[in-house]
Each structure stands twice: as C-alpha cells, then as structure tokens.
Write an enzyme that holds these catalytic residues in place. Structure first.
Site, PDB file in Angstrom:
ATOM      1  N   ASN A 209       9.746 -11.799   3.707  1.00  0.00           N
ATOM      2  CA  ASN A 209       9.667 -12.962   2.814  1.00  0.00           C
ATOM      3  C   ASN A 209      11.003 -13.125   2.089  1.00  0.00           C
ATOM      4  O   ASN A 209      11.929 -12.343   2.291  1.00  0.00           O
ATOM      5  CB  ASN A 209       8.494 -12.816   1.834  1.00  0.00           C
ATOM      6  CG  ASN A 209       8.643 -11.609   0.951  1.00  0.00           C
ATOM      7  OD1 ASN A 209       9.557 -11.516   0.150  1.00  0.00           O
ATOM      8  ND2 ASN A 209       7.734 -10.640   1.109  1.00  0.00           N
ATOM      9  N   ASP A 278       0.868  -8.949   2.386  1.00  0.00           N
ATOM     10  CA  ASP A 278      -0.569  -8.667   2.320  1.00  0.00           C
ATOM     11  C   ASP A 278      -1.078  -8.133   3.658  1.00  0.00           C
ATOM     12  O   ASP A 278      -2.065  -7.411   3.703  1.00  0.00           O
ATOM     13  CB  ASP A 278      -1.333  -9.950   1.952  1.00  0.00           C
ATOM     14  CG  ASP A 278      -1.080 -10.339   0.503  1.00  0.00           C
ATOM     15  OD1 ASP A 278      -1.006  -9.435  -0.340  1.00  0.00           O
ATOM     16  OD2 ASP A 278      -0.924 -11.547   0.221  1.00  0.00           O
ATOM     17  N   LYS A 288      11.197  -3.772  22.501  1.00  0.00           N
ATOM     18  CA  LYS A 288      11.324  -5.200  22.138  1.00  0.00           C
ATOM     19  C   LYS A 288      10.308  -6.040  22.937  1.00  0.00           C
ATOM     20  O   LYS A 288      10.181  -5.868  24.159  1.00  0.00           O
ATOM     21  CB  LYS A 288      12.752  -5.651  22.458  1.00  0.00           C
ATOM     22  CG  LYS A 288      13.032  -7.053  22.006  1.00  0.00           C
ATOM     23  CD  LYS A 288      14.462  -7.449  22.323  1.00  0.00           C
ATOM     24  CE  LYS A 288      14.621  -8.943  22.113  1.00  0.00           C
ATOM     25  NZ  LYS A 288      15.799  -9.480  22.739  1.00  0.00           N
ATOM     26  N   PRO A 304      -2.685  -2.058   2.060  1.00  0.00           N
ATOM     27  CA  PRO A 304      -3.298  -1.655   0.781  1.00  0.00           C
ATOM     28  C   PRO A 304      -2.655  -2.433  -0.353  1.00  0.00           C
ATOM     29  O   PRO A 304      -1.487  -2.816  -0.270  1.00  0.00           O
ATOM     30  CB  PRO A 304      -2.972  -0.162   0.679  1.00  0.00           C
ATOM     31  CG  PRO A 304      -1.815   0.063   1.585  1.00  0.00           C
ATOM     32  CD  PRO A 304      -1.894  -0.984   2.668  1.00  0.00           C
ATOM     33  N   ILE A 306      -1.033  -2.215  -3.642  1.00  0.00           N
ATOM     34  CA  ILE A 306      -0.404  -1.144  -4.433  1.00  0.00           C
ATOM     35  C   ILE A 306      -0.788  -1.278  -5.907  1.00  0.00           C
ATOM     36  O   ILE A 306      -1.201  -0.319  -6.565  1.00  0.00           O
ATOM     37  CB  ILE A 306       1.136  -1.205  -4.282  1.00  0.00           C
ATOM     38  CG1 ILE A 306       1.523  -1.159  -2.803  1.00  0.00           C
ATOM     39  CG2 ILE A 306       1.809  -0.088  -5.069  1.00  0.00           C
ATOM     40  CD1 ILE A 306       2.969  -1.508  -2.530  1.00  0.00           C
ATOM     41  N   PHE A 322       3.067  -9.353 -11.035  1.00  0.00           N
ATOM     42  CA  PHE A 322       3.662 -10.686 -10.926  1.00  0.00           C
ATOM     43  C   PHE A 322       2.770 -11.507 -10.005  1.00  0.00           C
ATOM     44  O   PHE A 322       2.095 -10.951  -9.144  1.00  0.00           O
ATOM     45  CB  PHE A 322       5.078 -10.597 -10.341  1.00  0.00           C
ATOM     46  CG  PHE A 322       6.133 -10.397 -11.399  1.00  0.00           C
ATOM     47  CD1 PHE A 322       6.219  -9.197 -12.092  1.00  0.00           C
ATOM     48  CD2 PHE A 322       7.031 -11.405 -11.702  1.00  0.00           C
ATOM     49  CE1 PHE A 322       7.170  -9.021 -13.075  1.00  0.00           C
ATOM     50  CE2 PHE A 322       7.995 -11.236 -12.680  1.00  0.00           C
ATOM     51  CZ  PHE A 322       8.064 -10.047 -13.369  1.00  0.00           C
ATOM     52  N   LYS A 340      -7.467  -7.704 -10.032  1.00  0.00           N
ATOM     53  CA  LYS A 340      -6.738  -6.436  -9.831  1.00  0.00           C
ATOM     54  C   LYS A 340      -6.887  -5.508 -11.031  1.00  0.00           C
ATOM     55  O   LYS A 340      -6.357  -4.411 -11.041  1.00  0.00           O
ATOM     56  CB  LYS A 340      -5.258  -6.724  -9.562  1.00  0.00           C
ATOM     57  CG  LYS A 340      -5.010  -7.460  -8.246  1.00  0.00           C
ATOM     58  CD  LYS A 340      -3.524  -7.588  -7.935  1.00  0.00           C
ATOM     59  CE  LYS A 340      -3.314  -8.547  -6.762  1.00  0.00           C
ATOM     60  NZ  LYS A 340      -2.400  -8.032  -5.738  1.00  0.00           N
TER      61      LYS A 340
END
Ligand code: PMT
Length: 404
Positions: A209, A278, A288, A304, A306, A322, A340
């Site tokens: 990302n 995720d 490859k 998982p 964290i 965040f 969470k």
C-alpha cells in the site's frame, strides 16, 4: 535540530538589552525553530524591526491595529500559533502591565490570548527590580504560572551594579531547549508500528500500500522528544531512524505481528500507525509466477490483527490506533475503536488531495471514550507532537500514574 518545527513567539520590549534578543532569535532559528517577533513601540527605538526580519525571515509585528498584519495572521491566530512565548527583554512597565491583566498593545494582548506557556526575562535597573511594585508584579505572574527567567546580577548599562541584567542570549536559548526537553512521557516504554506491509505473491511481487512511514516515524520521534524509550517496528520504508529510537525492520504483516508480540509485554504504550495488510496470499509461490491464461485468481486469507491482539492482552499497554478511511471517517473510526477495544483512535482521510498517505502533512480526528478532538492539517511532526500531548492527558488518567 533541537527545536525543529517549534513555534516561538519572541516578544521584545523597550530596554537597552533589546539587542540581545537579536542574538536569541538567531540561535532559535539556527536550532530549527520558527520565530515570530513581536515588538512594542518602545522596543523599535532600540533595535530596528528590520534586524529581526532579516534574522527570522518573517515580518515583525508591532501594532494591534495593523490591518495588513491582521489580514495575514490575526492576533488570535498568532496567539494560537505559538508553542511558547518568550518576552526578552521584559521591562518593569511590561511586567506591571502583564501582571495587571492589561491588553493595551499587541504583545500584552497575545500573552493574554495564548494558551502557550509564557516566559518573561526581566531587564531593568537594579533599583527598579527591587521596587516593591515590580516584586509584587513578579509574584503575581509566578502565581499565574508565568515563567520568570532571570534577571542576572552584575554591572548595568546605567553604571549601577546589582540584579536586573537580562540573561545572556545563550542562557535564554538553553532555557527554551530545556523547556521543550522536559518530557511528557519520561521513562515510558513505547512501541510504535509504522509504514506498509508487503505480502509476497512470489519472490519478486507483493501486495502493498501507499504508506511511506512518515506518520509513524514522526510519532516515534515526538515520543522520544518527550522522554519515552521508543521501539519502532517498521515495514519496508526508506526513512531515517530518529537517533535514539530502537528500530526493528519487517516486511509482512505476520512478521510485524511477531515482532510486536515479542516486544510488547514490558511496554506502557502501543501506537499502531502502520498500514497493515488485512489479507495475504494464501500461498506465496517459490518461483516467479509465469504469465498463462487471461485471468489469474489469487486466494487471500486474513492476517492477524496486531492492534486488537495487543489490546486484548491482560495488563496490556495503553493502545492508540489509526484509521485510514476514504469516507465516513468519524463513524468508521469509532467502530474500529470499539471493535478493537482500544483506548484511542486517530482517524485520517486517505486518497484525498491533502494529507493521509505519502504526503508530508496530515489532519486527524481523534476519538476516545466520551470525547473527541480535531487536529487540523499540519506537517506530520507537528501533528505527532499535538497527538502526543493529547495522548498524555488520557494515558495518565487511564494508567493511574502521574505525569512527571
Ligand atoms: O505512512 P504515511 O505515508 O505517513 O501515512 C500515514 C497513514 C495514512 C498510513 C497513517 O496515518 C494511518 O492511517 N495508519 C493506519 C492505516 C491502516 O491500516 O488503517 P486501518 O483502518 O486499516 O487499521 C486500523 C488500525 O489497526 C491501525 O492502527 C492499524 O495499524 C491496525 N491494524 C490493522 C490491520 C492489522 N492486521 N493489524 C493492525 O494492527
């Protein structure tokens, strides 16, 4: 640099020692601070505003009713802008006016309107310093939490000897540095995650990302500045480690999870700034992947969480997450905070033109149980410092310990 991004409002009043304020401005700028000078009319008779403009690169403000300056940055905005106000030199007249709560020129108005700490460095003839009215004013200011820096004793410009000399510029500079070095998180053990994770598809490709690591590294640095012992678990980023931070490099979400769970137990504070994938490919090919049919399907499985795993620990640390969202920022962030089971969440819009991923600036909506606060667009280090100040208020309330 010691004072990078600190906003210093330097007030100069009309005394012979005003020339020392020029050297102080130079030292502050050299240490990375942004310095805005405000002079009283009397001060401009001792040192020309141009001197300060050349040293700070900013126009000097002198007048409460200057429409040009008010249009650029109004006095209330200026009062909010400051992290610390230092008045050097502060004359007997200025001290008396400040203690009396007057707001009859720009500098006293700013001192009255700011939430930032105000430090006053007296400079006057020794008899004026000893005058009971001056001493009463100083006592009043101390009662109002104004910092009184000085005066020094010695030979005076008028030929007298005694207390009333302005501290030297180097001494005032050191007091400014010490002020910022006090440490909201002195002795706190903090663990921070930063950057993206890379989820391998094969030896040469990954799912990743846009996180640059800037926000997380700024958090680590701001915590370090506040006296915390900081361990930073970083995904693949090209960021320099802030000196004094212990860095652990990882690639994938699984590695980040392992690195965090191994280190979290003695920690008092966990800040999850990383953009953790995720999902990861169910299988990472050992060779490859070759081009074959028109379509390629990749099976993904959940990683998982964290942050949720840390928050579920018995006697775990204070947890700050965040939330990166492209819509419904507040609603999704609150959902994440609750699901969470974390103490605080800082939400940012990503994919917008300003802030979020990669950018050097960001804006945050911060939520905790029963409260919220907006931190407007600012560079990420400044924003990190504001978030950390906010965190400290809730951290000490939740952990039942005292802010040093
Ligand atoms: O790195 P920059 O370019 O400076 O950009 C900063 C940032 C946009 C990445 C940062 O400010 C930010 O928003 N980080 C969180 C990004 C994110 O993954 O948000 P999320 O809403 O998907 O996750 C919520 C929280 O759970 C986050 O604290 C995340 O670290 C944590 N999480 C998520 C998934 C997972 N498997 N484990 C986690 O710990």
């Amino acid at each position: 640099m010691k004072l990078t991004s600190r906003h210093l409002l330097l007030g100069v009043t009309g005394g012979i020692a005003a020339y020392k304020a020029a050297e102080l401005a130079r030292l502050l700028v050299k240490a990375g601070a942004e310095v805005q000078v405000v002079m009283t009319q009397a001060a401009t008779r001792f040192v020309a505003p141009l001197t300060f403009e050349a040293l700070t690169g900013r126009p000097v403000y002198t007048d409460l009713f200057d429409s040009a300056h008010e249009a650029a940055m109004g006095h209330i905005e200026l009062a909010r802008w400051a992290d610390l106000v230092v008045v050097a030199p502060a004359t007997a007249d200025f001290i008396a006016r400040l203690a009396g709560g007057r707001a009859d020129d720009l500098l006293t108005t700013l001192c009255a309107a700011t939430k930032a700490p105000v430090a006053v460095a007296p400079a006057m003839n020794q008899q004026m310093w000893a005058n009971p009215a001056t001493q009463e004013s100083v006592k009043t200011l101390k009662r109002f939490q104004t910092l009184i820096w000085g005066p020094a004793a010695g030979e005076q410009a008028c030929g007298d000897v005694g207390p009333g000399r302005l501290f030297e510029a180097a001494q005032l500079f050191q007091l400014v540095c010490d002020h910022f070095a006090k440490g909201l998180f002195s002795g706190v053990r903090a663990l921070v995650t930063a950057g993206p994770t890379h989820e391998a598809l094969d030896p040469v490709r990954f799912i990743g990302n846009r996180s640059s690591g800037r926000m997380g590294f700024a958090i680590a640095r701001a915590l370090l500045e506040e006296g915390a012992q900081v361990t930073l678990v970083a995904g693949p980023v090209s960021m320099k480690t802030p000196r004094g931070v212990t860095r652990v490099d990882v690639e994938s979400a699984l590695q980040m999870h392992e690195a965090v769970m191994q280190r979290v137990t003695p920690c008092d504070l966990f800040v999850a700034t990383a953009a953790v994938a995720d999902y990861r490919p169910q299988k990472s090919a050992t060779e490859k992947i070759k081009k074959s049919g028109e379509q390629l399907t990749i099976e993904l499985i959940r990683n998982p969480d964290i942050l949720a795993d840390v928050a579920a620990l018995e006697d775990g640390p204070y947890t700050v997450g965040f939330a990166a969202e492209t819509e419904c920022l507040d609603e999704y962030a609150q959902q994440k905070r609750i699901s969470k089971r974390i103490d605080m969440i800082a939400a940012n819009l990503v994919g917008a033109e300003e802030g979020g991923f990669e950018s050097s600036e960001n804006a945050l909506s911060v939520f905790w149980e029963g409260g919220q606060q907006q931190l407007p667009l600012a560079d990420k280090l400044r924003l990190a410092r504001q978030l950390i100040t906010l965190m400290s208020e809730h951290f000490y309330a939740r952990t039942g310990t005292e802010n040093p």
